[in-house]
Design a protein around this motif. Structure first.
Motif, PDB file in Angstrom:
ATOM      1  N   LEU A 230       0.826  -1.201   0.000  1.00 15.72           N
ATOM      2  CA  LEU A 230       0.000   0.000   0.000  1.00 15.72           C
ATOM      3  C   LEU A 230       0.866   1.259   0.000  1.00 15.72           C
ATOM      4  CD1 LEU A 230      -2.941   0.823  -0.053  1.00 15.72           C
ATOM      5  CD2 LEU A 230      -2.900   0.894   2.443  1.00 15.72           C
ATOM      6  N   SER A 231       1.947   1.231   0.793  1.00 19.23           N
ATOM      7  CA  SER A 231       2.820   2.414   0.829  1.00 19.23           C
ATOM      8  C   SER A 231       3.518   2.622  -0.501  1.00 19.23           C
ATOM      9  CB  SER A 231       3.841   2.263   1.950  1.00 19.23           C
ATOM     10  OG  SER A 231       4.727   1.186   1.693  1.00 19.23           O
ATOM     11  N   LEU A 232       3.916   1.569  -1.130  1.00 20.20           N
ATOM     12  CA  LEU A 232       4.557   1.683  -2.440  1.00 20.20           C
ATOM     13  C   LEU A 232       3.574   2.194  -3.485  1.00 20.20           C
ATOM     14  CD1 LEU A 232       6.743  -1.562  -2.498  1.00 20.20           C
ATOM     15  CD2 LEU A 232       7.550   0.804  -2.321  1.00 20.20           C
ATOM     16  N   ALA A 233       2.327   1.743  -3.389  1.00 16.68           N
ATOM     17  CA  ALA A 233       1.319   2.258  -4.320  1.00 16.68           C
ATOM     18  C   ALA A 233       1.081   3.738  -4.089  1.00 16.68           C
ATOM     19  CB  ALA A 233       0.028   1.473  -4.158  1.00 16.68           C
ATOM     20  N   GLY A 234       1.128   4.148  -2.794  1.00 20.49           N
ATOM     21  CA  GLY A 234       0.938   5.559  -2.482  1.00 20.49           C
ATOM     22  C   GLY A 234       2.082   6.423  -2.986  1.00 20.49           C
ATOM     23  N   GLU A 235       3.290   5.902  -3.006  1.00 17.13           N
ATOM     24  CA  GLU A 235       4.454   6.644  -3.466  1.00 17.13           C
ATOM     25  C   GLU A 235       4.578   6.657  -4.990  1.00 17.13           C
ATOM     26  OE1 GLU A 235       7.895   5.043  -1.604  1.00 17.13           O
ATOM     27  OE2 GLU A 235       7.106   5.272   0.440  1.00 17.13           O
ATOM     28  N   TYR A 236       3.746   5.844  -5.620  1.00 18.03           N
ATOM     29  CA  TYR A 236       3.909   5.709  -7.072  1.00 18.03           C
ATOM     30  C   TYR A 236       3.642   7.023  -7.790  1.00 18.03           C
ATOM     31  CZ  TYR A 236       3.589   3.971 -11.811  1.00 18.03           C
ATOM     32  OH  TYR A 236       3.785   3.786 -13.164  1.00 18.03           O
ATOM     33  N   ARG A 237       2.689   7.836  -7.341  1.00 17.98           N
ATOM     34  CA  ARG A 237       2.386   9.099  -8.021  1.00 17.98           C
ATOM     35  C   ARG A 237       3.624  10.006  -8.037  1.00 17.98           C
ATOM     36  NH1 ARG A 237      -3.104   9.628  -8.768  1.00 17.98           N
ATOM     37  NH2 ARG A 237      -4.402   8.232  -7.522  1.00 17.98           N
ATOM     38  N   ASP A 238       4.325  10.123  -6.896  1.00 17.07           N
ATOM     39  CA  ASP A 238       5.540  10.928  -6.857  1.00 17.07           C
ATOM     40  C   ASP A 238       6.593  10.359  -7.795  1.00 17.07           C
ATOM     41  OD1 ASP A 238       4.336  12.528  -4.974  1.00 17.07           O
ATOM     42  OD2 ASP A 238       5.214  11.436  -3.274  1.00 17.07           O
ATOM     43  N   TYR A 239       6.677   9.024  -7.783  1.00 19.15           N
ATOM     44  CA  TYR A 239       7.646   8.379  -8.665  1.00 19.15           C
ATOM     45  C   TYR A 239       7.353   8.698 -10.107  1.00 19.15           C
ATOM     46  CZ  TYR A 239       9.380   4.643 -11.669  1.00 19.15           C
ATOM     47  OH  TYR A 239       9.925   3.939 -12.724  1.00 19.15           O
ATOM     48  N   ALA A 240       6.086   8.594 -10.494  1.00 26.38           N
ATOM     49  CA  ALA A 240       5.714   8.867 -11.883  1.00 26.38           C
ATOM     50  C   ALA A 240       6.010  10.318 -12.240  1.00 26.38           C
ATOM     51  CB  ALA A 240       4.247   8.534 -12.099  1.00 26.38           C
ATOM     52  N   ALA A 241       5.771  11.211 -11.280  1.00 23.09           N
ATOM     53  CA  ALA A 241       6.029  12.633 -11.533  1.00 23.09           C
ATOM     54  C   ALA A 241       7.514  12.875 -11.724  1.00 23.09           C
ATOM     55  CB  ALA A 241       5.486  13.464 -10.390  1.00 23.09           C
ATOM     56  N   TRP A 242       8.344  12.221 -10.895  1.00 26.92           N
ATOM     57  CA  TRP A 242       9.784  12.389 -11.029  1.00 26.92           C
ATOM     58  C   TRP A 242      10.281  11.871 -12.367  1.00 26.92           C
ATOM     59  CZ3 TRP A 242      10.402   9.886  -5.634  1.00 26.92           C
ATOM     60  CH2 TRP A 242      10.041  10.816  -4.629  1.00 26.92           C
ATOM     61  N   VAL A 243       9.700  10.798 -12.772  1.00 26.04           N
ATOM     62  CA  VAL A 243      10.111  10.243 -14.063  1.00 26.04           C
ATOM     63  C   VAL A 243       9.725  11.187 -15.182  1.00 26.04           C
ATOM     64  CG1 VAL A 243       9.762   8.361 -15.693  1.00 26.04           C
ATOM     65  CG2 VAL A 243      10.065   7.863 -13.266  1.00 26.04           C
ATOM     66  N   MET A 244       8.503  11.721 -15.078  1.00 26.69           N
ATOM     67  CA  MET A 244       8.044  12.650 -16.113  1.00 26.69           C
ATOM     68  C   MET A 244       8.934  13.885 -16.139  1.00 26.69           C
ATOM     69  SD  MET A 244       5.583  11.195 -17.665  1.00 26.69           S
ATOM     70  CE  MET A 244       4.873  12.589 -18.563  1.00 26.69           C
TER      71      MET A 244
END
Length: 755
Positions: A230-244
């Protein structure tokens, strides 16, 4: 005077007159007839004298043989009712009696003519049979007991059992069935308990796998424990933003997120792989336990089918017609019977309740489906873990902030849902396992069965201590020496009768039951044998009865009062002196152990078993309201053991105990010995050899050398008066039973006689 003319045929006239002259014809005819008559009558007279000689000789030999048998061993007859030659030498009696018979005949008159003058030529005496021969011994025992055996009393003994024969028959069948069912039931329940245990182990593997911590329902309270799905899923948005941002050239001059991106990817990838590994290992172990559980379940199903067959065959048990035969026996005395009229039907109803122990096949099918459902639930979680791994790794390959984050969260939700379903059913609150456990424990039945089992074993331990105490009595050397001497007599007699010691060995073994329920089952078998023995005595032949009565009446038995000090005080000193051979001759004959304690232990072991069978029957009636058939059985056994111990104490006090609470008569230890003799066939070769061995030990007389029948042989002759030559011719044609020697006729007469 004119002379007569002489005929030329004168010589013919002379011959005619010579041969055909009628003067003197009567005289010649008379001479011929009288000489023939004289010859005939002389032959007839000698033949009559020969016939008289045979008759006189036969009477003389028979009288002499009977005189020989009139000298018998008085000690054997007075103590054992047996006839065997003893006293004066038989040859002397025979020859003296023959001489007296012949002299008596010769001395009838010394004057005048005597028709037959006998002369003794020879006399011999031969033994024809011996008392040690089993055929001879059996015949004498039967003759002795035919008039002296208390047949009416023994028939009355059987009649005392008649009122409870029906209940005892049903009790025997019921105990046999329930004991067999109990053994299968316990094995089946053990397999089912193992199935439940394997279910719990599988649930424990899931619980301890760590999956729950990796997929919590909330991020708080577990954040400190490490990353979660669940925590990894929650962090995914930030991860996707950093990648973008990294991919957008406009922000090339912005902050560098490559390290945090790599860190997230590493931990997301590692987490997915670890979750998948843990899930796979969990499922692998879960599948093995599930397979083991199914095998245990199928083993339980097979035992259940065996139980079903037992119930179906309950009415096809071994023949117990002995109970019916005894039930038909009518008592001539006043036997006070209070056996309930419906006792047999009540016990039969208990037997029919055994069907309740059998589970329907659908129960096992449903349980298997339950096991398979548990496995499917674990497999579903593993499947979701695999999907999560795929989605997680795919999200790293092509990050899309919102859509992918939602997909990951949905994957976590699916994981949590799969685990939650398993957890609810098998971990907390484990509804399915709890329900199954409650079903298998059957409420309080198993707890009560365990409690009753412990109580029964405690009572059996006391009873077994009593029975084992008999075998642990110190054996004096002088007692064993007597048994060794008796054993030698026994073996010698079997050899004399051409019987094998091994073939005639006693079949009984002194092996005590290992536990209380086994003792109950054996006691039912003993009662079957007792009723079969009584039925054989009533319906077929009474020879076995005669042999048994001979043993009980002619040989001492071990008085139960000797056991008093051992039962009440544990003191065996008195008992060790009381176990001498002469105090247990009857038990030795029935059981055949050549040691000081074996026969006593066997007799009192069967006495205990007989009493336990009767008391357990009463216990079935007392406990029939308990409902569960195994509870009834255990309670009946407890009742039976308690009452049997009371009976054994009664035997040591007064030598008898009540037959049953329902039949108000006292049976003595000697009465039970009568029944045991019927059970073990006191007329077989081994028992007969032991009877003879005891007699030889006590009397010092070897019965194999004691004649019970003799054959006398005497040769006599008489002088022929007239034509011995003609009598000799008649002898050659086989018309005489003797021979002619000179002018004397000789014959031999043989007569056999026995007691």
């Amino acid at each position: 005077m004119k002379a007569k003319k002489k005929s030329k045929y004168g010589w013919l006239d002379i011959n005619r007159r010579l041969w055909f002259e009628e003067n003197g014809a009567v005289t010649v005819f008379s001479v011929l007839v009288l000489s023939s008559l004289l010859l005939f009558f002389s032959l007839l007279i000698d033949y009559a004298r020969i016939a008289a000689l045979h008759k006189l000789t036969e009477d003389a030999v028979r009288s002499s043989v009977r005189s020989v048998l009139s000298a018998y061993d008085a000690a054997l007859y007075e103590r054992y009712g047996l006839f065997g030659r003893g006293g004066t030498e038989g040859e002397t009696i025979f020859s003296d009696t023959m001489a007296a018979n012949i002299e008596g005949i010769e001395g009838l008159s010394n004057h005048g003519m005597k028709l037959v003058r006998m002369k003794a030529e020879s006399s011999e005496l031969h033994t024809a049979s011996f008392l040690g021969s089993h055929d001879v011994f059996k015949r004498q025992v039967l003759e002795e007991m035919k008039y002296k055996a208390p047949i009416d009393f023994t028939l009355e003994l059987a009649a005392r059992f008649a009122p409870m024969a029906g209940a005892m028959k049903e009790a025997s069948v019921t105990i046999g069935l329930l004991e067999s069912m109990r053994k299968l039931y316990e094995r089946r329940e053990a397999h089912l308990s193992q199935v439940l245990h394997l279910q719990e182990l599988a649930a424990g593997i899931m619980r301890d796998s760590g999956i729950e911590a990796m997929i919590p329902a909330q991020t708080n309270a577990v954040a400190s424990a490490g990353d979660t799905a669940l925590s990894l899923a929650g962090e995914y948005r930030d991860y996707a933003a950093w990648v973008m941002q990294e991919q957008n050239a406009e922000h090339a001059g912005g902050a560098d997120h490559s390290e945090v991106i790599k860190a997230y990817e590493d931990k997301a990838r590692a987490f997915a792989i670890e979750l998948r590994r843990i899930s796979s290992e969990m499922l692998q172990r879960h599948v093995k336990l599930q397979g083991d559980a199914i095998r245990e379940l199928e083993a339980a199903r097979a035992l259940n089918e065996d139980m079903q067959r037992l119930v179906q065959q309950a009415n096809q048990q071994a023949d117990r017609g002995g109970y019916d035969a005894v039930a038909r026996q009518k008592s001539s005395g006043a036997v006070q019977s209070e056996v309930p009229a419906d006792a047999a039907s009540d016990i039969e109803e208990i037997r029919r309740q055994a069907d309740e122990l059998v589970k329907p096949d659908a129960w096992f099918t449903a349980y298997r489906q339950e096991l398979e459902a548990q496995g499917s639930s674990a497999a579903a979680l593993d499947l979701e873990a695999g999907s999560y791994q795929t989605s997680s790794i795919a999200s790293l390959a092509k990050p899309i902030a919102d859509q992918t984050a939602d997909t990951l969260i949905e994957g976590v939700a699916s994981l949590r849902l799969a685990y939650g379903n398993y957890e609810e059913n098998y971990i907390r609150p484990a509804a399915i396992i709890a329900s199954r456990k409650s079903t298998l424990e059957q409420g309080e039945v198993k707890a009560k069965l365990k409690q009753q089992g412990e109580q029964a074993e405690s009572l059996w331990k006391q009873a077994r201590g009593l029975l084992h105490g008999l075998t642990a009595i110190p054996q004096a050397e002088e007692h064993q020496q007597v048994f060794e001497q008796v054993k030698q007599h026994y073996s010698d007699n079997l050899l004399f009768n051409e019987k094998s010691d091994e073939a005639a060995a006693a079949p009984l073994e002194l092996e005590q039951a290992g536990e209380a329920h086994e003792a109950a089952n054996r006691s039912a078998s003993v009662m079957d044998d007792i009723f079969s023995g009584m039925a054989g005595m009533l319906e077929q032949t009474r020879d076995t009865l005669y042999y048994g009565e001979y043993v009980v009446n002619k040989y001492p038995a071990f008085a139960p009062q000797h056991l008093r000090s051992m039962l009440t005080e544990g003191n065996v000193s008195e008992l060790s002196h009381a176990v001498s051979f002469n105090n247990q001759e009857a038990e030795y004959i029935i059981y055949g152990f050549h040691d000081a304690v074996g026969n006593i232990a066997a007799a009192y072991g069967e006495l205990f078993a007989a009493r336990l069978a009767v008391r357990t029957m009463e216990g079935l009636l007392e406990s029939r309201t308990l409902g569960h058939p195994l509870l009834i059985l255990s309670a009946a056994l407890i009742y039976g053991l308690e009452k049997t111990m009371e009976d054994m104490l009664a035997f040591t006090e007064r030598g008898s105990s009540p037959l049953s609470k329902y039949v108000k008569v006292e049976l003595s230890y000697k009465d039970y010995l009568r029944l045991f003799a019927l059970m073990h066939d006191a007329g077989d070769s081994a028992s007969l050899a032991r009877m003879i061995a005891v007699i030889e030990q006590n009397s010092g007389t070897v019965l194999s050398a004691v004649p019970s029948g003799v054959t006398g042989e005497a040769g006599v002759s008489t002088e022929l008066w007239f034509v011995p030559g003609l009598m000799k011719v008649l002898g050659k044609f086989g018309l005489l039973d003797g021979k002619v020697d000179g002018n004397r006729y000789e014959t031999t007469q043989t007569i056999g006689w026995s007691y």
